[in-house]
Write a protein that holds these residues in place. Structure first.
Motif, PDB file in Angstrom:
ATOM      1  N   ASP A 424      26.170  28.207  58.535  1.00  9.21           N
ATOM      2  CA  ASP A 424      25.441  27.577  57.431  1.00  9.21           C
ATOM      3  C   ASP A 424      25.159  28.605  56.330  1.00  9.21           C
ATOM      4  N   MET A 425      24.823  29.822  56.743  1.00  6.44           N
ATOM      5  CA  MET A 425      24.558  30.865  55.757  1.00  6.44           C
ATOM      6  C   MET A 425      25.838  31.232  55.001  1.00  6.44           C
ATOM      7  N   LEU A 426      26.976  31.157  55.701  1.00 13.79           N
ATOM      8  CA  LEU A 426      28.252  31.451  55.036  1.00 13.79           C
ATOM      9  C   LEU A 426      28.513  30.461  53.900  1.00 13.79           C
ATOM     10  N   LEU A 427      28.021  29.247  54.067  1.00 14.48           N
ATOM     11  CA  LEU A 427      28.174  28.287  52.978  1.00 14.48           C
ATOM     12  C   LEU A 427      27.341  28.715  51.769  1.00 14.48           C
ATOM     13  N   GLU A 428      26.189  29.345  52.030  1.00 14.75           N
ATOM     14  CA  GLU A 428      25.408  29.894  50.925  1.00 14.75           C
ATOM     15  C   GLU A 428      26.159  31.062  50.276  1.00 14.75           C
ATOM     16  N   ILE A 429      26.711  31.935  51.110  1.00 14.67           N
ATOM     17  CA  ILE A 429      27.465  33.071  50.576  1.00 14.67           C
ATOM     18  C   ILE A 429      28.698  32.580  49.821  1.00 14.67           C
ATOM     19  N   ARG A 430      29.207  31.413  50.231  1.00 13.00           N
ATOM     20  CA  ARG A 430      30.357  30.839  49.523  1.00 13.00           C
ATOM     21  C   ARG A 430      30.028  30.617  48.052  1.00 13.00           C
ATOM     22  N   ASP A 431      28.811  30.115  47.781  1.00  8.60           N
ATOM     23  CA  ASP A 431      28.417  29.913  46.379  1.00  8.60           C
ATOM     24  C   ASP A 431      28.345  31.250  45.644  1.00  8.60           C
ATOM     25  N   GLN A 432      27.813  32.251  46.330  1.00  9.70           N
ATOM     26  CA  GLN A 432      27.751  33.582  45.714  1.00  9.70           C
ATOM     27  C   GLN A 432      29.161  34.128  45.496  1.00  9.70           C
ATOM     28  N   TYR A 433      30.031  33.890  46.484  1.00  8.34           N
ATOM     29  CA  TYR A 433      31.423  34.333  46.357  1.00  8.34           C
ATOM     30  C   TYR A 433      32.074  33.672  45.139  1.00  8.34           C
ATOM     31  N   SER A 434      31.786  32.386  44.969  1.00  6.40           N
ATOM     32  CA  SER A 434      32.337  31.691  43.804  1.00  6.40           C
ATOM     33  C   SER A 434      31.843  32.326  42.514  1.00  6.40           C
ATOM     34  N   GLU A 435      30.544  32.703  42.501  1.00  4.34           N
ATOM     35  CA  GLU A 435      30.002  33.334  41.297  1.00  4.34           C
ATOM     36  C   GLU A 435      30.676  34.677  41.019  1.00  4.34           C
ATOM     37  N   THR A 436      30.869  35.470  42.082  1.00  2.94           N
ATOM     38  CA  THR A 436      31.534  36.765  41.875  1.00  2.94           C
ATOM     39  C   THR A 436      32.983  36.569  41.444  1.00  2.94           C
ATOM     40  N   LEU A 437      33.631  35.544  42.007  1.00  6.18           N
ATOM     41  CA  LEU A 437      34.997  35.244  41.564  1.00  6.18           C
ATOM     42  C   LEU A 437      35.000  34.857  40.090  1.00  6.18           C
ATOM     43  N   LEU A 438      34.034  34.033  39.707  1.00  6.74           N
ATOM     44  CA  LEU A 438      33.981  33.608  38.303  1.00  6.74           C
ATOM     45  C   LEU A 438      33.776  34.807  37.384  1.00  6.74           C
ATOM     46  N   LYS A 439      32.913  35.749  37.807  1.00  9.23           N
ATOM     47  CA  LYS A 439      32.710  36.948  36.992  1.00  9.23           C
ATOM     48  C   LYS A 439      33.987  37.777  36.908  1.00  9.23           C
ATOM     49  N   LYS A 440      34.664  37.904  38.056  1.00 10.12           N
ATOM     50  CA  LYS A 440      35.906  38.678  38.062  1.00 10.12           C
ATOM     51  C   LYS A 440      36.943  38.008  37.175  1.00 10.12           C
ATOM     52  N   TRP A 441      37.083  36.682  37.328  1.00  9.09           N
ATOM     53  CA  TRP A 441      38.097  35.984  36.541  1.00  9.09           C
ATOM     54  C   TRP A 441      37.709  35.914  35.072  1.00  9.09           C
ATOM     55  N   SER A 442      36.424  36.014  34.796  1.00  9.52           N
ATOM     56  CA  SER A 442      36.017  36.095  33.395  1.00  9.52           C
ATOM     57  C   SER A 442      36.606  37.340  32.753  1.00  9.52           C
ATOM     58  N   GLY A 443      36.541  38.459  33.477  1.00 12.83           N
ATOM     59  CA  GLY A 443      37.156  39.691  32.978  1.00 12.83           C
ATOM     60  C   GLY A 443      38.665  39.573  32.873  1.00 12.83           C
ATOM     61  N   ILE A 444      39.270  38.908  33.900  1.00 13.18           N
ATOM     62  CA  ILE A 444      40.733  38.737  33.869  1.00 13.18           C
ATOM     63  C   ILE A 444      41.146  37.914  32.665  1.00 13.18           C
ATOM     64  N   PHE A 445      40.454  36.783  32.453  1.00 14.51           N
ATOM     65  CA  PHE A 445      40.780  35.934  31.310  1.00 14.51           C
ATOM     66  C   PHE A 445      40.547  36.683  29.998  1.00 14.51           C
ATOM     67  N   ARG A 446      39.469  37.449  29.949  1.00 12.11           N
ATOM     68  CA  ARG A 446      39.179  38.191  28.721  1.00 12.11           C
ATOM     69  C   ARG A 446      40.296  39.186  28.430  1.00 12.11           C
ATOM     70  N   ASN A 447      40.774  39.874  29.460  1.00 10.03           N
ATOM     71  CA  ASN A 447      41.869  40.829  29.255  1.00 10.03           C
ATOM     72  C   ASN A 447      43.146  40.128  28.828  1.00 10.03           C
ATOM     73  N   ILE A 448      43.399  38.978  29.462  1.00 10.62           N
ATOM     74  CA  ILE A 448      44.610  38.227  29.099  1.00 10.62           C
ATOM     75  C   ILE A 448      44.539  37.786  27.648  1.00 10.62           C
ATOM     76  N   LEU A 449      43.405  37.227  27.256  1.00 14.41           N
ATOM     77  CA  LEU A 449      43.267  36.717  25.893  1.00 14.41           C
ATOM     78  C   LEU A 449      43.242  37.850  24.872  1.00 14.41           C
ATOM     79  N   ASP A 450      42.633  38.976  25.262  1.00 12.86           N
ATOM     80  CA  ASP A 450      42.581  40.102  24.325  1.00 12.86           C
ATOM     81  C   ASP A 450      43.948  40.763  24.138  1.00 12.86           C
ATOM     82  N   SER A 451      44.736  40.781  25.211  1.00 13.07           N
ATOM     83  CA  SER A 451      46.035  41.460  25.136  1.00 13.07           C
ATOM     84  C   SER A 451      47.154  40.557  24.630  1.00 13.07           C
ATOM     85  N   ASP A 452      46.867  39.263  24.454  1.00 10.25           N
ATOM     86  CA  ASP A 452      47.927  38.343  24.026  1.00 10.25           C
ATOM     87  C   ASP A 452      48.236  38.564  22.543  1.00 10.25           C
ATOM     88  N   ASN A 453      49.506  38.395  22.220  1.00  4.78           N
ATOM     89  CA  ASN A 453      49.909  38.560  20.816  1.00  4.78           C
ATOM     90  C   ASN A 453      49.867  37.251  20.037  1.00  4.78           C
TER      91      ASN A 453
END
Length: 811
Positions: A424-453
């Motif tokens: 049950d606690m892992l399901l709570e950590i799942r939400d946190q994992y999603s948040e960390t993924l979103l933060k990571k992918w925010s950086g990925i998307f930012r790099n992609i958009l910044d580096s695009d020509n």
């Protein structure tokens, strides 16, 4: 006479009494004659009694004399015979003495030998008695020696058994010896010593177990990992005689009875030395690392001594203390996975030991005690994980932590501990994992958009074309037919973003593994997380790019094109999720992806930004406008700034060819309206207090240039003169003043078919006031000219009428 009779009677009584006393003296032993004589002396007839006694003595003397006279001859003969015998006796005595002297001389050596024999016999009897006594004492001494040896070698339980035999079997047989009394006095001390030493061994064991819990837990978790890997292999292959190792199998190694003389049973360290095995080698059982003999021995010893309850309470109390220490996480645990691993290893090691104690001892710990410890451990562990996992910002660390928690839970579940709360606690950590993924992918998307020509992807060969199509689902028959080199309509960030969305979905799927979730739950989790990625992370990244200050129109146009293609790809993302979760989209309660909405919103924002950007560019050109509002010269060409502005608009709208038709049309219409409004404001702004007809003529040339641009159709799709209507207000206002057609305006005002329908009286009055002020200033010295006077009167009249129209309109 009577007196005489009485005296005679008394005399007779006295005589009788004296006679009795004399008979008693004759017949009584001399030692007992005292009382008899006392009775004589006590009486008054002592003299008479003495007379009678003398008489009796004389009578006896006469009788003796008679007897002697009767035997005298015989007496003389006997004396004669005795004299003869004396001589013979002397001879015999001499012979005997001589014989004795000879015998003594001859038997002297024999006497010495007999004395020696006598002494030997005495010694023999003493030795025999001593041997007999020693035979009784030797077993006692041997047992006592054995007891000492056992205590010296720390074989305490056998020593206790020996002590019992010594006390109850051997010592009673020799209890009268002094050394036995010493032994008896020492027995309580020996028992206490055994008790203390065994307790010391137990303390050493507990301390060693505490220090090595992580090693025990690590081994147990390796075993669980191997078993899980084996189960996964079995699930992929036909089941041939394979089964999960039961807990009964785990404890088989402990079923043999611990021998009291076994060298292993005497090791009190608690941990056996085991070299680290390679990962591909078989991992030893967790209990193989632990020697529980100190616990067993101490338990047996305390049981025999009648102090089992004391031992149980002590053991449980100490283990509770150790449990609290084990459950206290280090402050920096969240920094590395090793911190979590060591924490879990210690907890697993603790409960592996307790579970083994539960199943190999009778009552030292019970299920209620274990459950109580586990409840405490579970609550503290979950609280610690909630606290420390909240510090994790790396999704890879969160994912590794989740896998570690699953392994931790699976390991303890093998030993019978309930672990539902951990999942049950892992399901709570799942939400946190999603948040960390979103933060990571925010950086990925930012790099992609910044580096695009923000330019269409050029391809020069079939391989390059297939590579792009393999990364992004795109089909265009016309593009396929075109020869190389050719270009995709979208830029590189489209396939990159699409693939990163898929990578995000894979990352979400990784977390859902081994959580015992149904396919529907996994599908729902992935879809919700993906929706957050699209609606929040990607949307914010796109909005940030769109709202950047230095964003150009070309980039905005490309963003609109890109989001259009990404919007079309949402159905492929739906199919992708369906394929990996095996949950059909038609399933009830299936969450739909909001990608279409996200990309539409981004596109609309980009469109608005295009409109705003165009207007800003127009404003920048208008800032270059430098009208001479007091000029009297009539120009013949449009202003330079406006020519440049029109050229800019033509080149810009040429880029809009790949945009959806409505977007390009809206942008063009918005630009023309803004240009018309800005020109109107420029004409009517308060700073321009006076203007001439020549200035209006120049302004009219600029407006005609704008109208020419609108008629040229910079963007296809407009009907006839639709785009020109953006400048209709300016056109009618300028025509009214240049043609000075006030009579028509005033006469037709308010009619539907009025020629100057778009001219507002307030606007006309404002502009007219500017021209009237100019007329007055320029004609201060020519006010007597008739034409000028007439024109001034006309202006005043028109202004008056305009005010009337305005007031009547307001009323």
């Amino acid at each position: 006479m009577e007196r005489g009779k009485m005296a005679e009677a008394e005399s007779l009584e006295t005589a009788a009494e004296h006679e009795r006393i004399l008979r008693e003296i004759e017949s009584t032993d001399t030692a007992c004659i005292g009382p008899t004589l006392r009775s004589v002396y006590d009486g008054e007839e002592h003299g008479r009694f003495m007379e009678k006694l003398e008489t009796r003595i004389r009578n006896h003397d006469r009788e003796i004399e008679k007897m002697c006279n009767f035997h005298y001859q015989g007496f003389v003969d006997s004396i004669t015979e005795l004299l003869k015998v004396r001589g013979e006796a002397q001879k015999l005595k001499n012979q005997v003495t001589d014989t004795n002297r000879k015998l003594q001389h001859e038997g002297k050596e024999l006497v010495i030998a007999m004395e020696e024999l006598k002494q030997c016999r005495l010694q023999q009897r003493n030795i025999s008695a001593t041997v007999d006594k020693l035979m009784l004492c030797l077993p006692v001494l041997e047992m006592y020696s054995k007891l000492r040896d056992q205590m010296k070698t720390k074989r305490h339980y056998p020593a206790l058994k020996t002590l019992e035999h010594l006390e109850h079997t051997y010592l009673p047989q020799v209890s009268h010896y002094r050394f036995c009394k010493v032994m008896v006095d020492n027995i309580p001390k020996l028992r206490e010593e055994i008790k203390d030493v065994s307790m010391s061994d137990l303390k050493d064991f507990l301390e060693s177990i505490r220090k090595h819990s992580d090693k025990i837990g690590e081994t147990a978790m390796k075993q669980a990992q191997q078993q899980r890997n084996l189960d996964n292999i079995v699930l992929q292959q036909p089941r041939i005689g394979s089964r999960r190792k039961s807990k009964k199998d785990v404890y088989t190694i402990f079923d043999t009875e611990i021998e009291s003389t076994s060298p292993k049973s005497e090791q009190d360290s608690g941990i056996l030395d085991v070299e680290d095995e390679e990962d591909d080698e078989e991992v030893p059982g967790a209990q193989d690392l632990v020697d529980f003999s100190p616990v067993y021995r101490c338990l047996h010893i305390y049981s025999v001594l009648g102090a089992r309850e004391t031992f149980e309470n002590y053991y449980r109390k100490q283990r509770r203390k150790q449990a609290r220490l084990v459950l206290q996480p280090p402050s920096n645990m969240h920094e590395t996975l090793d911190g979590y691993r060591k924490y879990f290893n210690q907890i697993v090691g603790f409960f592996v030991v307790e579970d083994h104690i539960l199943h190999t001892t009778q009552g030292l710990v019970n299920r209620a005690y274990i459950d109580e410890l586990w409840e405490m451990a579970l609550s503290k562990t979950i609280a610690a994980l909630r606290t420390h996992s909240s510090y994790c910002s790396d999704p890879n660390l969160v994912l590794d932590l989740k896998n570690l928690i699953v392994l931790f839970a699976d390991t303890l579940q093998v030993y019978g501990f309930p672990v539902n709360q951990l999942f049950d606690m892992l399901l709570e950590i799942r939400d946190q994992y999603s948040e960390t993924l979103l933060k990571k992918w925010s950086g990925i998307f930012r790099n992609i958009l910044d580096s695009d020509n923000y330019s269409p992807i050029p391809v020069t060969s079939e391989d390059m074309y297939k590579k792009v199509v393999g990364q992004f689902p795109f089909q265009d028959t016309e593009l396929e037919k075109q020869p190389f080199p050719k270009k995709f309509p979208f830029s590189e960030f489209v396939p990159k973003v699409y693939n990163q969305i898929k990578e995000f979905i894979y990352a979400c799927l990784k977390f859902s593994e081994d959580l015992h979730l149904s396919s529907t739950e996994v599908d729902d989790m992935i879809r919700k997380s993906t929706n957050l990625l699209l609606t929040r992370t990607l949307s914010n990244s796109l909005q940030n790019v769109i709202k950047r200050k230095n964003i150009g129109l070309t980039e905005l146009v490309q963003i609109i094109i890109n989001t259009t293609h990404l919007e079309k790809s949402c159905k492929y993302l739906e199919e992708f999720i369906t394929n990996i979760t095996n949950v059909l989209p038609e399933t009830v309660h299936t969450t739909k992806l909001y990608g279409t909405t996200t990309f539409k919103d981004a596109r609309h924002a980009a469109e608005e930004e295009i409109y705003t950007n165009l207007n800003q560019k127009i404003d920048q050109f208008l800032q270059l406008a430098d009208y001479d509002w007091m000029t009297g010269d009539l120009g013949n060409k449009a202003s330079d700034y406006l020519v440049d502005l029109i050229a800019f608009l033509r080149s810009t709208f040429a880029v809009f060819t790949h945009l959806p038709g409505k977007v390009a049309q809206t942008a063009c219409m918005s630009a023309c309206k803004h240009l018309a409004t800005s020109l109107m404001q420029l004409l009517l702004e308060a700073e321009v207090r006076q203007l001439t007809l020549g200035a209006l003529q120049q302004f009219n040339l600029d407006v005609r240039e704008c109208e020419q641009f609108a008629r040229s159709g910079p963007v296809p799709g407009f009907q006839e003169d639709t785009l020109q209507l953006a400048f209709i207000d300016l056109r009618q206002l300028l025509d009214l003043f240049i043609q000075w057609d006030w009579s028509t305006y005033l006469a037709d005002y308010g009619q539907p078919n009025c020629k100057y329908l778009r001219v507002n009286p307030v606007t006309a009055l404002t502009l007219l006031e500017k021209m009237r002020d100019t007329s007055r200033k320029n004609n201060m010295f020519a006010q007597f000219r008739k034409n000028e006077r007439d024109k001034q009167k006309l202006i005043d009249t028109v202004a008056k009428q305009l005010r009337g129209l305005i007031s009547s309109h307001h009323s």
